[in-house]
Design an enzyme around this catalytic site. Structure first.
Site, PDB file in Angstrom:
ATOM      1  N   ASP A   1      -6.683   0.839  -8.572  1.00  0.00           N
ATOM      2  CA  ASP A   1      -7.816   1.762  -8.768  1.00  0.00           C
ATOM      3  C   ASP A   1      -8.517   1.544 -10.112  1.00  0.00           C
ATOM      4  O   ASP A   1      -9.626   2.050 -10.321  1.00  0.00           O
ATOM      5  CB  ASP A   1      -7.340   3.215  -8.677  1.00  0.00           C
ATOM      6  CG  ASP A   1      -6.944   3.579  -7.257  1.00  0.00           C
ATOM      7  OD1 ASP A   1      -7.387   2.896  -6.310  1.00  0.00           O
ATOM      8  OD2 ASP A   1      -6.177   4.540  -7.088  1.00  0.00           O
TER       9      ASP A   1
ATOM     10  N   SER B   1       0.834  -1.206   0.000  1.00  0.00           N
ATOM     11  CA  SER B   1       0.000   0.000   0.000  1.00  0.00           C
ATOM     12  C   SER B   1       0.863   1.247   0.000  1.00  0.00           C
ATOM     13  O   SER B   1       1.677   1.463   0.906  1.00  0.00           O
ATOM     14  CB  SER B   1      -0.906  -0.001   1.245  1.00  0.00           C
ATOM     15  OG  SER B   1      -1.376   1.307   1.484  1.00  0.00           O
TER      16      SER B   1
ATOM     17  N   LYS C   1     -12.096   0.415  -0.149  1.00  0.00           N
ATOM     18  CA  LYS C   1     -11.953   1.704  -0.837  1.00  0.00           C
ATOM     19  C   LYS C   1     -13.166   2.581  -0.499  1.00  0.00           C
ATOM     20  O   LYS C   1     -13.870   2.302   0.457  1.00  0.00           O
ATOM     21  CB  LYS C   1     -11.796   1.474  -2.343  1.00  0.00           C
ATOM     22  CG  LYS C   1     -10.536   0.680  -2.699  1.00  0.00           C
ATOM     23  CD  LYS C   1      -9.268   1.459  -2.395  1.00  0.00           C
ATOM     24  CE  LYS C   1      -8.032   0.627  -2.688  1.00  0.00           C
ATOM     25  NZ  LYS C   1      -6.800   1.291  -2.269  1.00  0.00           N
TER      26      LYS C   1
HETATM   27  C1  S3P Z   1      -3.040   5.915  -3.353  1.00  0.00           C
HETATM   28  C2  S3P Z   1      -2.769   4.600  -3.113  1.00  0.00           C
HETATM   29  C3  S3P Z   1      -3.747   3.514  -3.320  1.00  0.00           C
HETATM   30  C4  S3P Z   1      -4.907   3.963  -4.183  1.00  0.00           C
HETATM   31  C5  S3P Z   1      -5.420   5.316  -3.793  1.00  0.00           C
HETATM   32  C6  S3P Z   1      -4.332   6.355  -3.899  1.00  0.00           C
HETATM   33  C7  S3P Z   1      -1.999   6.919  -3.092  1.00  0.00           C
HETATM   34  O1  S3P Z   1      -4.251   3.121  -2.066  1.00  0.00           O
HETATM   35  O2  S3P Z   1      -5.952   3.021  -4.127  1.00  0.00           O
HETATM   36  O3  S3P Z   1      -6.489   5.699  -4.651  1.00  0.00           O
HETATM   37  O4  S3P Z   1      -2.074   8.039  -3.621  1.00  0.00           O
HETATM   38  O5  S3P Z   1      -1.065   6.591  -2.350  1.00  0.00           O
HETATM   39  P1  S3P Z   1      -3.495   2.004  -1.188  1.00  0.00           P
HETATM   40  O6  S3P Z   1      -2.130   2.452  -0.997  1.00  0.00           O
HETATM   41  O7  S3P Z   1      -4.218   1.950   0.108  1.00  0.00           O
HETATM   42  O8  S3P Z   1      -3.630   0.746  -1.977  1.00  0.00           O
END
Ligand code: S3P
Length: 424
Positions: free
Chosen positions: A310, A163, A337
């Site tokens: 996403d 993540s 999400k």
């Molecule tokens: C993001 C990371 C992702 C993504 C989110 C934006 C970011 O989430 O789904 O829309 O900008 O770091 P995760 O890191 O929780 O997977």
């Protein structure tokens, strides 16, 4: 705002994809740590990024718009204690990244968010921050969260999740912690934080899925934000599934940690071409040309998931038009999400006439289905469900109605006006 979507004629033309949400959040937040002035060009005007901007203003930054596309953030007097609670709106990225910054300050803060954000899990960032010495008060690891600023110490954190939000939170806390902090994740997630922190002079060491950071003072940086591949994704799929379409999307970020969708679509037989590849503000970008294609099914799982997390809702729409059975696995975090995207997509695409089955961590999608439409679609307070439904509506036999389409404004307020430029 409820809207009606009808079967579309071929999509034709060239459109510039608006600014990347992830990079804009980081440009705003990291500028606040520079003690100087930073210029940001082509920032996202989506509601999520505006939540971040408001918060850094509340923390002592002043902002000046040079014109519609250029903004100066002056952080000479930041960070200071805010005189109000900080509103993260609908934005998980705002919440999780700013927690990494606020935990180590010498003042206290309180974060809150909207109904959807208040249900989302924050344990993933609370656990490493507490190991670093943070003091956080929360109710079952959800917002609202009170943060008592404390001196932090470095940790070696092995994350169970791939993540970028967790990684960024830990690295931002590490920037202000005693000793080194390391973050290791099972697969590499998006690396915009590492690229921007490095360009701002942070002491970072990166190897495969591990990043080590040491206490550093960031220096001001001018950032030009590229177009968002996660926004481009909706147009890419539209071009691929609406018969006889040919569209070019310009200025799209194709950073390797975000471009899983291009690999997947190519494996599905998509006619997709990257043109004019270049680098801006340390991010690779390209223009992307797509033409209507006879898609075939694929399997998506493992290391590629964080590279397209996403985009999975709109990939599911593409899979309904692919010959054969598409299987998507290892995407259980989609349930955390803005909505439970696994259930939301299953429910809404089946309403349209798709043949899609929910599993614990993804979907089994049988194609190719002729979508009938003639129904009402819900957005579940989720911008990506709203846009996925819109694209599916373009190939439905009968019109569909999408309720509360205004959720699109979270990431992509320009969506409908750009769409009008490629429909005739
Ligand atoms: C993001 C990371 C992702 C993504 C989110 C934006 C970011 O989430 O789904 O829309 O900008 O770091 P995760 O890191 O929780 O997977």
């Amino acid at each position: 705002m409820d809207i009606k979507v009808e079967k579309s004629k071929p999509l034709k033309g060239i459109i510039e994809i608006p600014s990347d949400k992830s990079i804009t959040h980081r440009a705003f937040m990291f500028s606040a740590l520079t003690k100087g002035k930073c210029k940001i060009t082509n920032f996202s005007k989506g509601a999520d990024c505006m939540s971040t901007l408001k918060i850094i203003e509340n923390l002592g930054c002043s902002t000046k718009y040079l014109n519609e596309k250029e903004l100066i953030i002056n952080a000479e007097n930041a960070l200071i204690a805010p005189n109000k609670k900080l509103d993260c709106g609908n934005s998980g990225t705002t919440t999780r990244l700013i927690m990494g910054i606020l935990a180590g300050q010498n003042f206290n803060t309180e974060l809150f968010g909207d109904e959807s954000l208040s249900k989302r899990p924050m344990k993933r960032v609370i656990t490493p921050l507490e190991l670093m010495g943070a003091e956080l008060i929360h109710n079952d690891y959800k917002l609202p969260i009170k943060i008592t600023g404390k001196p932090l110490k470095g940790i070696n954190y092995i994350s169970p999740l791939a993540s970028a939000q967790v990684k960024s939170c830990v690295l931002l806390a590490g920037l202000n912690a005693d000793g080194a902090t390391s973050f290791t994740e099972p697969y590499k997630s998006r690396n915009h934080t590492e690229l921007m922190l490095e360009a701002m002079g942070a002491d970072l060491t990166i190897s495969d899925n591990k990043v080590i950071i040491k206490k550093s003072q960031l220096h001001p940086l001018e950032t030009i934000v590229c177009g968002d591949i996660s926004s481009a994704a909706f147009f890419m799929i539209a071009g691929l599934i609406v018969p006889d379409s040919e569209i070019t999307l310009t200025n799209v970020g194709i950073n390797e940690t975000r471009s899983g969708i291009i690999d997947v679509l190519k494996s599905m037989n998509a006619d997709i071409e990257l043109l004019n590849e270049r680098t801006i503000s340390n991010e690779k970008i390209a223009d992307i040309k797509v033409r209507y294609s006879k898609l075939k099914s694929t399997q998506i799982e493992g290391a590629i998931i964080p590279r397209l997390i996403d985009e999975l809702p709109i990939i599911a729409v593409a899979a309904t038009q692919a010959e054969g059975t598409t299987i998507i696995k290892d995407a259980q975090d989609l349930r955390n999400k803005e909505a439970d995207r696994i259930t939301a997509i299953t429910t809404e695409l089946n309403k349209l006439g798709a043949n899609i089955q929910e599993t614990s961590d993804g979907w089994i999608i049988n194609g190719r289905s002729e979508l009938t439409g003639d129904c009402e679609i819900e957005c579940y307070h989720d911008h990506r469900i709203a846009m996925s439904a819109y694209i599916a509506g373009l190939i439905c036999k009968k019109p569909i109605k999408i309720n509360e389409f205004q959720w699109v404004n979270i990431s992509f307020p320009e969506f409908l006006s750009l769409f009008n430029k490629i429909t005739y």
